[in-house]
Design a protein around this motif. Structure first.
Motif, PDB file in Angstrom:
ATOM      1  N   UNK A  92      26.434 -68.855 -45.551  1.00 15.06           N
ATOM      2  CA  UNK A  92      27.474 -69.816 -45.951  1.00 15.06           C
ATOM      3  C   UNK A  92      27.577 -70.941 -44.918  1.00 15.06           C
ATOM      4  N   UNK A  93      27.577 -70.559 -43.642  1.00 11.75           N
ATOM      5  CA  UNK A  93      27.677 -71.593 -42.596  1.00 11.75           C
ATOM      6  C   UNK A  93      26.521 -72.576 -42.679  1.00 11.75           C
ATOM      7  N   UNK A  94      25.343 -72.042 -42.912  1.00 10.52           N
ATOM      8  CA  UNK A  94      24.152 -72.892 -42.910  1.00 10.52           C
ATOM      9  C   UNK A  94      24.102 -73.830 -44.122  1.00 10.52           C
ATOM     10  N   UNK A  95      24.650 -73.378 -45.262  1.00 12.58           N
ATOM     11  CA  UNK A  95      24.442 -74.153 -46.486  1.00 12.58           C
ATOM     12  C   UNK A  95      25.726 -74.630 -47.156  1.00 12.58           C
ATOM     13  N   UNK A  96      26.845 -74.554 -46.433  1.00 11.76           N
ATOM     14  CA  UNK A  96      28.146 -74.858 -47.059  1.00 11.76           C
ATOM     15  C   UNK A  96      28.196 -76.270 -47.646  1.00 11.76           C
ATOM     16  N   UNK A  97      27.536 -77.198 -47.012  1.00 10.27           N
ATOM     17  CA  UNK A  97      27.605 -78.591 -47.534  1.00 10.27           C
ATOM     18  C   UNK A  97      26.929 -78.695 -48.889  1.00 10.27           C
ATOM     19  N   UNK A  98      25.780 -78.067 -48.994  1.00  9.68           N
ATOM     20  CA  UNK A  98      25.074 -78.096 -50.275  1.00  9.68           C
ATOM     21  C   UNK A  98      25.871 -77.331 -51.346  1.00  9.68           C
ATOM     22  N   UNK A  99      26.490 -76.232 -50.937  1.00 11.92           N
ATOM     23  CA  UNK A  99      27.315 -75.464 -51.887  1.00 11.92           C
ATOM     24  C   UNK A  99      28.482 -76.324 -52.366  1.00 11.92           C
ATOM     25  N   UNK A 100      29.113 -77.037 -51.434  1.00 13.43           N
ATOM     26  CA  UNK A 100      30.259 -77.890 -51.795  1.00 13.43           C
ATOM     27  C   UNK A 100      29.805 -79.006 -52.739  1.00 13.43           C
ATOM     28  N   UNK A 101      28.616 -79.501 -52.506  1.00 19.67           N
ATOM     29  CA  UNK A 101      28.082 -80.558 -53.379  1.00 19.67           C
ATOM     30  C   UNK A 101      27.901 -80.022 -54.793  1.00 19.67           C
ATOM     31  N   UNK A 102      27.390 -78.794 -54.902  1.00 20.67           N
ATOM     32  CA  UNK A 102      27.210 -78.196 -56.233  1.00 20.67           C
ATOM     33  C   UNK A 102      28.558 -77.900 -56.901  1.00 20.67           C
ATOM     34  N   UNK A 103      29.529 -77.479 -56.123  1.00 15.07           N
ATOM     35  CA  UNK A 103      30.861 -77.198 -56.679  1.00 15.07           C
ATOM     36  C   UNK A 103      31.476 -78.497 -57.208  1.00 15.07           C
ATOM     37  N   UNK A 119      20.586 -70.063 -63.466  1.00 14.93           N
ATOM     38  CA  UNK A 119      20.438 -70.065 -62.007  1.00 14.93           C
ATOM     39  C   UNK A 119      20.145 -71.476 -61.511  1.00 14.93           C
ATOM     40  N   UNK A 120      20.949 -71.927 -60.554  1.00 13.29           N
ATOM     41  CA  UNK A 120      20.767 -73.285 -60.016  1.00 13.29           C
ATOM     42  C   UNK A 120      20.130 -73.234 -58.634  1.00 13.29           C
ATOM     43  N   UNK A 121      20.584 -72.291 -57.788  1.00 13.50           N
ATOM     44  CA  UNK A 121      20.107 -72.299 -56.408  1.00 13.50           C
ATOM     45  C   UNK A 121      20.320 -70.918 -55.799  1.00 13.50           C
ATOM     46  N   UNK A 122      19.348 -70.462 -55.013  1.00 13.44           N
ATOM     47  CA  UNK A 122      19.488 -69.183 -54.302  1.00 13.44           C
ATOM     48  C   UNK A 122      19.195 -69.423 -52.825  1.00 13.44           C
ATOM     49  N   UNK A 123      20.118 -69.001 -51.972  1.00 16.60           N
ATOM     50  CA  UNK A 123      19.914 -69.093 -50.524  1.00 16.60           C
ATOM     51  C   UNK A 123      19.791 -67.665 -49.979  1.00 16.60           C
ATOM     52  N   UNK A 124      18.885 -67.473 -49.005  1.00 19.14           N
ATOM     53  CA  UNK A 124      18.818 -66.172 -48.323  1.00 19.14           C
ATOM     54  C   UNK A 124      18.719 -66.418 -46.827  1.00 19.14           C
ATOM     55  N   UNK A 125      18.898 -65.359 -46.051  1.00 23.12           N
ATOM     56  CA  UNK A 125      18.674 -65.434 -44.604  1.00 23.12           C
ATOM     57  C   UNK A 125      17.179 -65.259 -44.354  1.00 23.12           C
ATOM     58  N   UNK A 126      16.754 -65.480 -43.100  1.00 23.12           N
ATOM     59  CA  UNK A 126      15.324 -65.403 -42.767  1.00 23.12           C
ATOM     60  C   UNK A 126      14.716 -64.043 -43.075  1.00 23.12           C
ATOM     61  N   UNK A 127      15.520 -62.989 -42.905  1.00 21.92           N
ATOM     62  CA  UNK A 127      14.973 -61.631 -43.099  1.00 21.92           C
ATOM     63  C   UNK A 127      15.125 -61.158 -44.546  1.00 21.92           C
ATOM     64  N   UNK A 128      15.659 -62.006 -45.383  1.00 24.20           N
ATOM     65  CA  UNK A 128      15.912 -61.688 -46.799  1.00 24.20           C
ATOM     66  C   UNK A 128      16.699 -60.381 -46.964  1.00 24.20           C
ATOM     67  N   UNK A 129      17.769 -60.284 -46.151  1.00 22.37           N
ATOM     68  CA  UNK A 129      18.645 -59.118 -46.252  1.00 22.37           C
ATOM     69  C   UNK A 129      19.685 -59.318 -47.351  1.00 22.37           C
TER      70      UNK A 129
END
Ligand code: AVI
Length: 326
Positions: free
Chosen positions: A67-78, A302-312
């Protein structure tokens, strides 16, 4: 807007569940089970907060990182002037990451089964976000959700973090998503946290931590039955067990009877064999694309999927198709 313009609607303490009926049905069934939604009394909520801080419980910090890393893009989609509906008691840390990027939200609508939780969350958000219109709704969001009219909003976007949907069986999850798609139709969306399939050891450690916090969280369900339903569970006569069922793609939590015994709950008596389990929770884990397929079957795109580096863990954004499938 000034502080005095912040709108905080009055919260009604509507009775939303029947604990006793569910406990009698669950312990009377074969195999025995108890609904996991009853974990969350005051003691259970505190224990769950401690679980979220455990090193072994990776989902919370990993989701917060995404969320921290991608919050701006999420807000743009919202998008502007949206009504953000948060389903279930989310952690305020996660909500705030989004709210910080959404200064022109029409309203923030937290939906939760606990009036006490909602009252506190509403007070704290109203204090820290003076211009925010907070419209709390007391409801069991896994059942029906009735939202107040939101004509002023440009769209409704649901936020369902924490992979809480994993606590529903896939068929229930699909029905739930269908209801959410109905709430968000007309250009809205869903931002949802989904825990992913991974190494069994890591999964089992997250649900059976060395510090025994998850064990205490699980056993608190029996303590709650004793407190609220006049039960006589001997907490020392049950043990916490959690294992990953790979075929089902889920963690199963149980409370296992350590001896042959009888337990009274109010007027009812339940008999246990030695080693007999009560299933208390499923926590489903998904493949990244597997959850998107499920959401699609409920009317989402589905519009967008974000994951962490380890895909946890993943956070996924869906739009609502104009015409929902039955
Ligand atoms: C709330 N829910 C998503 C948690 C989970 O991971 O399934 C509940 C939990 N149970 C044990 N630890 C955490």
């Amino acid at each position: 807007m000034t502080q005095s313009q912040t709108v905080v609607r009055k919260i009604r303490a509507t009775p939303v569940h029947d604990f006793l009926t569910d406990v009698i049905a669950g312990l009377g069934g074969s195999p025995k089970s108890l609904p996991c939604k009853y974990f969350y009394d005051a003691a259970g909520t505190e224990l769950f907060d401690r679980i979220c801080d455990l090193d072994a419980y990776y989902p919370t910090r990993t989701e917060i990182g995404i969320l921290n890393q991608h919050a701006r893009e999420m807000a743009w989609l919202i998008g502007p002037r949206a009504r953000l509906v948060e389903l279930g008691s989310g952690s305020s840390t996660k909500t705030r990451i989004l709210l910080d990027q959404l200064p022109d939200l029409d309203a923030y609508v937290p939906v939760d089964i606990s009036p006490e939780y909602l009252a506190r969350a509403t007070r704290e958000l109203a204090r820290d976000y003076p211009g925010l219109r907070v419209v709390p709704v007391v409801a069991d969001s896994t059942k029906t959700i009735t939202l107040p009219k939101g004509e002023r909003a440009a769209r409704t976007v649901a936020f369902f973090p924490g992979s809480t949907i994993g606590n529903l069986e896939p068929e229930q999850a699909r029905d739930f998503l269908h209801v959410v798609a109905g709430l968000c139709q007309g250009g809205g969306g869903l931002l949802i946290g989904i825990d992913l399939k991974k190494d069994r050891r890591m999964l089992e450690a997250a649900y059976d931590d060395d510090q025994r916090v998850t064990a205490a969280f699980n056993l608190n369900l029996l303590a709650r039955i004793n407190r609220e339903l006049d039960g006589d569970f001997d907490l020392g006569a049950f043990r916490h067990r959690a294992f990953y069922d790979e075929a089902e793609g889920r963690i199963e939590m149980q409370l296992v009877s350590l001896r042959r015994q009888s337990v009274e709950v109010g007027e009812s008596v339940f008999r246990f064999d030695e080693g007999e389990p009560i299933t208390t929770e499923y926590s489903y884990k998904y493949e990244v694309g597997g959850f998107a397929e499920l959401a699609k079957s409920a009317g989402f795109t589905c519009v967008r999927i974000w994951t962490d580096d380890r895909r946890l863990f993943s956070v996924q954004y869906f739009g609502v198709e104009r015409r929902k499938k039955a």
